[in-house]
Design a protein around this motif. Structure first.
Motif, short mmCIF file in Angstrom:
data_model
loop_
_atom_site.label_atom_id
_atom_site.label_comp_id
_atom_site.label_asym_id
_atom_site.label_seq_id
_atom_site.Cartn_x
_atom_site.Cartn_y
_atom_site.Cartn_z
N GLY A 8 10.91 -4.22 -10.22
CA GLY A 8 9.70 -3.68 -9.63
C GLY A 8 9.99 -2.80 -8.42
O GLY A 8 10.89 -3.07 -7.62
N ALA A 9 9.23 -1.71 -8.29
CA ALA A 9 9.39 -0.80 -7.16
C ALA A 9 8.75 -1.39 -5.91
O ALA A 9 7.91 -2.29 -5.98
N GLY A 10 9.15 -0.87 -4.77
CA GLY A 10 8.60 -1.32 -3.50
C GLY A 10 9.45 -0.83 -2.35
O GLY A 10 10.41 -0.07 -2.54
N LEU A 11 9.10 -1.25 -1.15
CA LEU A 11 9.95 -0.94 0.00
C LEU A 11 11.36 -1.48 -0.25
O LEU A 11 12.36 -0.85 0.08
N PHE A 12 11.42 -2.67 -0.90
CA PHE A 12 12.67 -3.22 -1.40
C PHE A 12 12.49 -3.46 -2.90
O PHE A 12 11.55 -4.13 -3.31
N GLY A 68 4.49 -4.81 -3.39
CA GLY A 68 5.55 -4.44 -4.32
C GLY A 68 5.10 -4.57 -5.77
O GLY A 68 4.24 -5.40 -6.09
N ASP A 69 5.67 -3.77 -6.64
CA ASP A 69 5.30 -3.80 -8.05
C ASP A 69 5.98 -4.97 -8.77
O ASP A 69 7.07 -5.39 -8.38
N GLY A 102 6.97 -5.29 -0.71
CA GLY A 102 6.50 -4.28 0.23
C GLY A 102 6.10 -2.99 -0.45
O GLY A 102 6.58 -2.64 -1.52
N GLN A 103 5.19 -2.27 0.19
CA GLN A 103 4.71 -1.02 -0.38
C GLN A 103 5.75 0.08 -0.20
O GLN A 103 6.43 0.16 0.83
N ARG A 104 5.85 0.91 -1.22
CA ARG A 104 6.76 2.05 -1.12
C ARG A 104 6.27 3.02 -0.05
O ARG A 104 5.07 3.27 0.07
N PRO A 105 7.16 3.59 0.75
CA PRO A 105 6.72 4.57 1.75
C PRO A 105 6.15 5.80 1.06
O PRO A 105 6.70 6.30 0.07
N GLN A 106 5.04 6.28 1.57
CA GLN A 106 4.39 7.44 0.99
C GLN A 106 5.12 8.72 1.42
O GLN A 106 5.45 8.88 2.60
N PRO A 107 5.35 9.64 0.49
CA PRO A 107 6.00 10.90 0.88
C PRO A 107 5.08 11.72 1.79
O PRO A 107 3.85 11.64 1.68
N PRO A 108 5.64 12.48 2.71
CA PRO A 108 4.80 13.30 3.60
C PRO A 108 4.05 14.35 2.80
O PRO A 108 4.52 14.82 1.75
#
Length: 254
Positions: A129-133, A168-169, A213-219
């Motif tokens: 799963g995707a995520g901050l980690f 997190g996913d 954790g949530q993935r950081p959003q791209p600028p």
């Protein structure tokens, strides 16, 4: 959950009261049909505890038990998967987790002693799963049979994905397929016993671990940057001068 590295210590459970109701999954009656307490049930108990305390995301949640045999041979293996991510770590890929510590048979020994061919054994990319980690990836394992045998599979997390935490996913669920030599593909589900013939291939994909954790959003893209990005994809630098320039950039100076 202790917060620091300590030796195995039964005393840690002294202040903990464990309440297990009778006639439940963890305290079945004497006439209940049960199986897989160590290899399946225990894994899911850990998932429940970790989710309740939000310690880390779920790992693959089972040991992916595979057995096959006939009148002459018998074989049993457990297959690794993805571990769950936590507050400051990525999940490991292709590992057993929690209380599991079995080691799989080397391919050369497996093929020498048993009438099977190991066609594939690799990580299954992007199943964590995707995520901050990120959660760890599961594995893909394919066995081709050279004799008539009975194949049995005992697994979990084929319908419900290993959960992610704090945004997190979830990890990808597992999959058990039998590709018959006549061309038919059967989804065996989580638990099944089936007769196999020479040329049949069992394809096992184990679950990935959940992300944390949530993935950081791209600028946000500046005006015109999307057009620049698309042009860069269409007109990517290449050619001898480009590679010459790149080689000069990576040469270490004095």
């Amino acid at each position: 959950m202790v917060g620091e590295d300590i030796p195995l210590n039964q005393g840690c459970l002294s202040p903990v009261q464990i309440v297990v109701p009778e006639s439940s999954v963890l305290h079945p009656s004497l006439d209940a049909g049960v199986v897989g307490g160590n290899v399946l049930t225990s894994q899911r108990v850990v998932d429940v505890i970790f989710r309740a305390f939000e310690v880390c995301a779920a790992s693959q949640g089972c040991m992916n038990n595979v057995t096959f045999g006939n009148e002459h041979i018998g074989y049993y293996e457990t297959v690794a998967g993805g571990a769950g991510a936590g507050p400051h770590w990525h999940g490991r890929s292709g590992v057993h987790s929690h209380m599991t510590n079995t080691r799989i048979t080397d391919p050369e020994i497996l093929e020498k002693r048993y009438p099977v061919v190991l066609q594939t054994f690799q990580l299954a990319p992007n199943t964590g799963g995707a995520g901050l980690f990120r959660g760890g990836d599961g594995v893909r394992r394919e066995l081709q049979f050279r004799e008539e045998m009975v194949l049995s599979v005992l697994s979990e997390r084929r319908a419900f994905q290993p959960y992610g935490l704090q945004g997190g996913d979830p990890g990808s669920p597992g999959l058990n397929l039998l590709i018959q030599h006549k061309g038919r593909t059967m989804n065996l589900g989580a638990k099944m016993s089936v007769k196999v013939c020479p040329g049949d291939v069992f394809c096992l994909q184990t679950p990935g671990g959940g992300g944390f954790g949530q993935r950081p959003q791209p600028p946000p893209l500046a005006k015109g940057s999307e057009e620049t990005r698309l042009r860069a994809q269409l007109f990517r630098e290449r050619g001898s001068f480009y590679y010459y320039s790149r080689s000069q950039e990576i040469i270490d100076g004095p």
